[in-house]
Design an enzyme around this catalytic site. Structure first.
Site, PDB file in Angstrom:
ATOM      1  N   ASP A   1     -45.275  31.138 -20.220  1.00 34.44           N
ATOM      2  CA  ASP A   1     -45.068  31.859 -21.476  1.00 34.44           C
ATOM      3  C   ASP A   1     -46.305  32.607 -22.448  1.00 34.44           C
ATOM      4  O   ASP A   1     -46.336  33.060 -23.622  1.00 34.44           O
ATOM      5  CB  ASP A   1     -44.514  30.403 -22.566  1.00 34.44           C
ATOM      6  CG  ASP A   1     -43.217  31.309 -23.222  1.00 34.44           C
ATOM      7  OD1 ASP A   1     -42.417  31.835 -23.252  1.00 34.44           O
ATOM      8  OD2 ASP A   1     -43.189  30.759 -24.769  1.00 34.44           O
TER       9      ASP A   1
ATOM     10  N   GLU B   1     -35.644  35.285 -30.690  1.00 33.75           N
ATOM     11  CA  GLU B   1     -36.485  33.808 -31.469  1.00 33.75           C
ATOM     12  C   GLU B   1     -35.057  33.217 -31.195  1.00 33.75           C
ATOM     13  O   GLU B   1     -35.405  31.551 -30.866  1.00 33.75           O
ATOM     14  CB  GLU B   1     -36.384  34.115 -32.802  1.00 33.75           C
ATOM     15  CG  GLU B   1     -38.136  35.821 -32.790  1.00 33.75           C
ATOM     16  CD  GLU B   1     -39.192  35.030 -32.367  1.00 33.75           C
ATOM     17  OE1 GLU B   1     -39.424  33.719 -31.451  1.00 33.75           O
ATOM     18  OE2 GLU B   1     -40.529  35.036 -32.973  1.00 33.75           O
TER      19      GLU B   1
ATOM     20  N   GLU C   1     -33.530  35.986 -20.387  1.00 34.64           N
ATOM     21  CA  GLU C   1     -34.487  33.917 -20.779  1.00 34.64           C
ATOM     22  C   GLU C   1     -34.213  33.056 -19.456  1.00 34.64           C
ATOM     23  O   GLU C   1     -34.967  32.215 -18.824  1.00 34.64           O
ATOM     24  CB  GLU C   1     -33.472  33.802 -22.089  1.00 34.64           C
ATOM     25  CG  GLU C   1     -34.661  35.107 -23.488  1.00 34.64           C
ATOM     26  CD  GLU C   1     -35.798  34.583 -23.866  1.00 34.64           C
ATOM     27  OE1 GLU C   1     -36.074  33.454 -23.724  1.00 34.64           O
ATOM     28  OE2 GLU C   1     -36.761  35.227 -24.585  1.00 34.64           O
TER      29      GLU C   1
HETATM   30  C1  LIG Z   1     -39.675  33.828 -23.166  1.00 30.13           C
HETATM   31  C2  LIG Z   1     -40.150  33.531 -24.123  1.00 30.13           C
HETATM   32  N1  LIG Z   1     -38.648  33.892 -25.132  1.00 30.13           N
HETATM   33  C3  LIG Z   1     -38.929  33.349 -26.617  1.00 30.13           C
HETATM   34  C4  LIG Z   1     -39.515  32.564 -26.874  1.00 30.13           C
HETATM   35  C5  LIG Z   1     -40.473  32.949 -28.309  1.00 30.13           C
HETATM   36  O1  LIG Z   1     -41.287  33.727 -28.720  1.00 30.13           O
HETATM   37  C6  LIG Z   1     -40.936  32.726 -26.280  1.00 30.13           C
HETATM   38  N2  LIG Z   1     -41.899  32.252 -26.782  1.00 30.13           N
HETATM   39  N3  LIG Z   1     -41.201  33.020 -24.854  1.00 30.13           N
END
Ligand SMILES: Cc1ncc(CO)c(N)n1
Length: 229
Positions: free
Chosen positions: A55, A148, A218
């Protein structure tokens, strides 16, 4: 209703209409097994660490994407507050990057060693495609909201009454699950809905496709935490 055409009324609240239509994939993205395991306290910490490292890379690529939306909002110059909402999103990304840098060492994760996995590369490439000036502001802001909102909804679930989220992961869940972040997501949703209300059929289809793609990406992103990619 006054002042709105029949068509505009039907299109209003487009986002919720789409979420109802695509309920299954939306639930897949917002109630992923990783999130459910955090919430019930059974999370495999190596899965959390894999997510953390990946992330960080994603968030770094997310910054120029948000910057591209800021530029689109400025060029459209239809509502001055759009830019302010997007700018506040960029400011929270600045905090997020600092947070990853302080969080990673606590878990023995070396951020400089992280190799982006395929799902992450796919997602970053998708973000880059949306940065093109050919992509409408309406389409980009819809995708931005979805990106988000998935995190907000997912992590807020881990903070609900009765959740057994481990203490050492509460701060992570707070980062995206807090009310302020929820309000920010709502502001993005309002912008997207306002734009979708006035959009042509072509732009509407493109925005729906982008929303669906975000939800798929996602799910794939969460799946990386299993470490079998
Ligand atoms: C994969 C992913 N989706 C959304 C966000 C939201 O900022 C993040 N940090 N990482």
């Amino acid at each position: 209703m006054e002042g709105k055409t029949r068509e505009e009324v039907e299109k209003s609240g487009m986002i919720d209409t789409w979420l109802r239509k695509h309920r299954l994939i939306y639930t897949g993205a917002t109630r992923h097994p990783l999130i459910l395991s955090i919430r019930d306290g059974t999370v495999d910490l190596s899965a959390y660490k894999r997510w953390l490292g990946q992330d960080y890379i994603f968030v770094r690529a997310f910054v120029p994407f948000v910057a591209s939306i800021l530029i689109k909002a400025w060029k459209e110059c239809n509502d001055a507050t759009d830019m302010e909402v997007i700018l506040s999103g960029m400011a929270s990304l600045n905090d997020e990057i600092a947070w990853f840098k302080s969080e990673a060492p606590k878990w023995g994760v070396q951020l400089s060693d992280i190799v982006p996995q395929k799902a992450n590369q796919d997602y970053c490439r998708f973000l880059e495609s949306l940065m093109s000036t050919d992509v409408e502001y309406t389409v980009a802001i819809t995708a931005f909201w979805a990106i988000e909102a998935v995190y907000q909804t997912s992590f807020a679930l881990c903070l609900e009454d009765g959740s057994k989220t481990p203490t050492e992961l509460r701060e992570t869940c707070q980062r995206w699950g807090n009310d302020g972040f929820g309000q920010y997501c709502n502001s993005l949703k309002k912008i997207a809905n306002r734009r979708l209300e006035k959009a042509s059929d072509d732009v509407l289809s493109a925005a729906e496709v982008a929303l669906l793609r975000v939800l798929e990406l996602e799910v794939e992103f969460w799946n990386m935490s299993r470490g079998d990619a």
